[in-house]
Design an enzyme around this catalytic site. Structure first.
Site, mmCIF file in Angstrom:
data_model
loop_
_atom_site.group_PDB
_atom_site.id
_atom_site.type_symbol
_atom_site.label_atom_id
_atom_site.label_comp_id
_atom_site.label_asym_id
_atom_site.label_seq_id
_atom_site.Cartn_x
_atom_site.Cartn_y
_atom_site.Cartn_z
ATOM 1 N N ASP A 13 0.807 -1.225 0.000
ATOM 2 C CA ASP A 13 0.000 0.000 0.000
ATOM 3 C C ASP A 13 0.840 1.276 0.000
ATOM 4 O O ASP A 13 0.421 2.315 0.525
ATOM 5 C CB ASP A 13 -0.957 0.036 1.218
ATOM 6 N N LYS A 16 1.953 2.174 -5.079
ATOM 7 C CA LYS A 16 2.519 1.627 -6.328
ATOM 8 C C LYS A 16 1.597 1.912 -7.511
ATOM 9 O O LYS A 16 2.047 2.276 -8.602
ATOM 10 C CB LYS A 16 2.724 0.101 -6.191
ATOM 11 N N GLY A 40 -4.431 -4.292 -3.808
ATOM 12 C CA GLY A 40 -5.438 -3.275 -4.098
ATOM 13 C C GLY A 40 -4.673 -2.037 -4.499
ATOM 14 O O GLY A 40 -4.036 -1.402 -3.666
ATOM 15 N N HIS A 41 -4.638 -1.740 -5.780
ATOM 16 C CA HIS A 41 -3.830 -0.630 -6.290
ATOM 17 C C HIS A 41 -4.758 0.499 -6.737
ATOM 18 O O HIS A 41 -5.617 0.294 -7.593
ATOM 19 C CB HIS A 41 -2.940 -1.113 -7.444
ATOM 20 N N GLN A 224 2.073 -6.056 -3.184
ATOM 21 C CA GLN A 224 2.524 -6.175 -1.793
ATOM 22 C C GLN A 224 3.806 -5.355 -1.579
ATOM 23 O O GLN A 224 4.023 -4.385 -2.290
ATOM 24 C CB GLN A 224 2.720 -7.650 -1.389
HETATM 25 P P1 GDP Z 1 -0.688 0.340 -3.553
HETATM 26 O O1 GDP Z 1 -1.292 -0.931 -3.089
HETATM 27 O O2 GDP Z 1 0.777 0.398 -3.288
HETATM 28 O O3 GDP Z 1 -1.008 0.672 -4.979
HETATM 29 O O4 GDP Z 1 -1.329 1.492 -2.658
HETATM 30 P P2 GDP Z 1 -2.897 1.651 -2.283
HETATM 31 O O5 GDP Z 1 -3.613 2.132 -3.471
HETATM 32 O O6 GDP Z 1 -3.407 0.428 -1.616
HETATM 33 O O7 GDP Z 1 -2.819 2.757 -1.158
HETATM 34 C C1 GDP Z 1 -2.245 3.999 -1.387
HETATM 35 C C2 GDP Z 1 -3.295 5.074 -1.111
HETATM 36 O O8 GDP Z 1 -2.663 6.338 -1.100
HETATM 37 C C3 GDP Z 1 -4.372 5.174 -2.167
HETATM 38 O O9 GDP Z 1 -5.550 5.623 -1.584
HETATM 39 C C4 GDP Z 1 -3.804 6.252 -3.121
HETATM 40 O O10 GDP Z 1 -4.811 6.919 -3.864
HETATM 41 C C5 GDP Z 1 -3.169 7.169 -2.136
HETATM 42 N N1 GDP Z 1 -1.998 7.939 -2.589
HETATM 43 C C6 GDP Z 1 -0.978 7.561 -3.389
HETATM 44 N N2 GDP Z 1 -0.025 8.534 -3.419
HETATM 45 C C7 GDP Z 1 -0.474 9.527 -2.632
HETATM 46 C C8 GDP Z 1 0.081 10.782 -2.216
HETATM 47 O O11 GDP Z 1 1.176 11.152 -2.573
HETATM 48 N N3 GDP Z 1 -0.678 11.525 -1.359
HETATM 49 C C9 GDP Z 1 -1.905 11.133 -0.909
HETATM 50 N N4 GDP Z 1 -2.550 11.925 -0.072
HETATM 51 N N5 GDP Z 1 -2.428 9.954 -1.264
HETATM 52 C C10 GDP Z 1 -1.719 9.156 -2.100
HETATM 53 P P1 IMO Z 2 -0.816 -4.173 -2.241
HETATM 54 O O1 IMO Z 2 -0.383 -4.754 -3.547
HETATM 55 C C1 IMO Z 2 -0.955 -4.481 2.108
HETATM 56 C C2 IMO Z 2 -0.884 -8.522 3.797
HETATM 57 C C3 IMO Z 2 -2.140 -8.926 4.536
HETATM 58 C C4 IMO Z 2 -1.545 -9.880 5.571
HETATM 59 C C5 IMO Z 2 -0.445 -10.588 4.776
HETATM 60 C C6 IMO Z 2 -0.862 -11.931 4.194
HETATM 61 O O2 IMO Z 2 -2.109 -3.459 -2.288
HETATM 62 O O3 IMO Z 2 0.287 -3.378 -1.628
HETATM 63 P P2 IMO Z 2 -2.397 -12.631 2.129
HETATM 64 O O4 IMO Z 2 -3.838 -12.348 1.839
HETATM 65 O O5 IMO Z 2 -1.453 -12.122 1.099
HETATM 66 O O6 IMO Z 2 -2.130 -14.066 2.471
HETATM 67 O O7 IMO Z 2 -2.095 -11.809 3.483
HETATM 68 O O8 IMO Z 2 -0.099 -9.709 3.725
HETATM 69 N N1 IMO Z 2 -1.102 -8.044 2.409
HETATM 70 C C7 IMO Z 2 -1.079 -6.753 2.051
HETATM 71 N N2 IMO Z 2 -0.953 -5.641 2.788
HETATM 72 N N3 IMO Z 2 -1.030 -4.391 0.767
HETATM 73 C C8 IMO Z 2 -1.132 -5.497 0.010
HETATM 74 O O9 IMO Z 2 -1.098 -5.467 -1.339
HETATM 75 C C9 IMO Z 2 -1.186 -6.758 0.652
HETATM 76 N N4 IMO Z 2 -1.315 -8.020 0.210
HETATM 77 C C10 IMO Z 2 -1.239 -8.801 1.293
HETATM 78 O O10 IMO Z 2 -2.756 -7.823 5.138
HETATM 79 O O11 IMO Z 2 -0.921 -9.161 6.593
HETATM 80 MG MG MG Z 3 -2.836 -1.586 -1.852
#
Ligand code: GDP
Ligand code: IMO
Ligand code: MG
Length: 429
Positions: A13, A16, A40-41, A224
């Site tokens: 999270d 990416k 979840g991207h 991840q």
């Molecule tokens: P990922 O799994 O690495 O793609 O990240 P996620 O999408 O799960 O979580 C990142 C969160 O931060 C999402 O809600 C993005 O929209 C948000 N986000 C990404 N970059 C920025 C930033 O620079 N500032 C803010 N405020 N939000 C950001």
């Molecule tokens: P993105 O790509 C954050 C975490 C889960 C748990 C552990 C194992 O959005 O960054 P799993 O379901 O993979 O067996 O869970 O890994 N986890 C993540 N945490 N972002 C993710 O993906 C994750 N994918 C798995 O919360 O701790």
């Molecule tokens: Mg994510």
């Protein structure tokens, strides 16, 4: 052969999805190499906000292929749901391909994920419950069903499924005392998946190799983060795949020389979802405030994320595991207005000070963070698009992170949308 890997440097999270969407306009393909629907991207651009679990994050760019590589475990229901949503929102998905070698997440994987977590009790991992771990177990155990099997249901899929399901149902009923799954229901599902996914199934390893051979730029999308890596993370509180750079070669069928750059994405602080140690976790009111103002809730499960200060010990470890050539720092704007910001520069454990990330998880759980405190900044960084718009103190914080991790910051992200980005130096020429 210019492949550029975008890798989560922390516990997932990190943003990416946002960074891949920002960079994808300069490449020919974005290829996911690992994980499954546990990812979840989030992508925010002029076409809207998209939460992508299976589809690679470059999908909003017309003409950029989206490829799901052999290292990914595919939840076909989630993938098909995402494809229809994208279609209704006017995003072209005809350029989306799935490796015939990728493994399928089957209904029994999802059920077993839930049953195993319950059985773990207090030591539950806190998985996303998407069946990802059990699907990788079957892959390694040579009991998996692959996407390519959908194209030969009678000859290939049915016999393999019969064997696998007999085994899984014994486990489900005898060990977990739950209800057996019906082969008929699963076969019906597979027939539906086959009909809808067939045009997207490909030998993607060749597609990617061909693109690289033609000198086309390709983004390798990590899911991840390194600290969740099955080998290099805080085992057993990890995911079941290899989010670090080695996973990209295996999960796509490309050689290491194909990777011209390895970009580590880090939040300007830390978050983690699920169990396991997190030395710089903020367990105080400031942590709660950060979670709420930053809305730190999981993209996949909606669970509250644990929050903490930037951990430079863990980040440096992550840099070394991946051979990062550049860093991306996201969510700097979230720290706007904090009176001061801290960075963890070492751990105190058993009367000693260490600056290495320990492999022993119970030792890691005992590590007390040693902090460096930096003055905060009152002027906002939010939505800044150039370094000159950043307050001096925010820039000193960025520079200090760069120094501690030992790698240049190439992008600073100041908001969720594509434009809220400062490109300090170009990652893709
Ligand atoms: P990922 O799994 O690495 O793609 O990240 P996620 O999408 O799960 O979580 C990142 C969160 O931060 C999402 O809600 C993005 O929209 C948000 N986000 C990404 N970059 C920025 C930033 O620079 N500032 C803010 N405020 N939000 C950001
Ligand atoms: P993105 O790509 C954050 C975490 C889960 C748990 C552990 C194992 O959005 O960054 P799993 O379901 O993979 O067996 O869970 O890994 N986890 C993540 N945490 N972002 C993710 O993906 C994750 N994918 C798995 O919360 O701790
Ligand atoms: Mg994510």
């Amino acid at each position: 052969m210019p492949g550029y890997a975008v890798i989560g440097g922390q516990w997932g999270d990190e943003g990416k999805g946002k960074i891949i969407d920002f960079l994808a306009g300069r490449v020919d393909a974005v290829v996911r190499y690992g994980g499954g629907s546990n990812a979840g991207h989030t992508v925010v651009n002029d076409k809207g906000t998209f939460q992508l679990h299976m589809v690679p994050s470059g999908i909003c760019w017309p003409g950029v292929a989206g490829i799901i590589g052999n290292g990914v475990v595919v939840d076909a229901d989630v993938l098909l749901g995402e494809l229809s949503e994208l279609d209704t929102r006017g995003i072209d998905t005809s350029n989306l391909f799935v490796s015939e070698r990728a493994h399928l997440i089957m209904p029994y994987h999802v059920l077993l994920d839930e049953l195993e977590e319950k059985a773990r009790g207090d030591s539950a991992i806190g998985t996303t419950g998407r069946g990802v771990g059990p699907a990788y177990v079957d892959k390694t155990g040579r009991m998996g069903i692959r996407v390519g099997d959908l194209l030969d249901i009678e000859g290939s899929l049915r016999p393999r499924l019969e064997q696998a399901l007999a085994f899984k149902n014994a486990l489900i009923t005898k060990i977990y005392e739950a209800e057996a799954l019906s082969i008929r229901d699963i076969l019906d599902k597979c027939a539906e998946w086959a009909a809808r996914l067939a045009p997207h199934i490909q030998a993607t390893e060749q597609t990617v190799q061909d693109l690289l051979a033609q000198d086309k730029a390709v983004l390798l999308e990590g899911a991840q983060g390194t600290l969740l890596d099955i080998d290099h993370g805080s085992y057993p509180y990890v995911t079941s795949s290899s989010p670090s750079v080695g996973g990209a070669c295996i999960g796509l069928g490309i050689p290491p020389q194909a990777i011209a750059g390895v970009v580590g994405v880090f939040k300007a602080y830390s978050t983690r979802v699920g169990g396991g140690p997190m030395p710089s976790e903020m367990l105080d009111a400031m942590g709660d405030e950060l979670r709420e103002t930053a809305h730190e809730y999981g993209t996949t499960t909606g669970r509250p994320r644990r929050v903490g200060w930037f951990d430079a010990v863990a980040a440096k470890y992550s840099r070394l595991v991946n051979g990062m050539t550049g860093l991306v720092l996201t969510r700097l704007d979230i720290l706007d207005g904090f009176p001061s910001v801290k960075v963890c520069v070492g751990y105190r454990v058993n009367g000693q000070v260490i600056d290495r990330f320990p492999s022993n998880t119970s030792l890691l759980a005992q590590c007390q963070p040693i902090y460096e405190e930096h003055p905060g900044w009152s002027q906002p960084t939010a939505s800044a698009t150039s370094v000159s718009q950043l307050p001096e103190k925010a820039m000193s914080y960025v520079n200090r992170i760069e120094e501690l991790v030992g790698c240049p910051v190439q992008i600073i992200s100041t908001g969720p949308s594509r434009e809220e980005t400062i490109e300090v130096s170009r990652i893709i020429p």
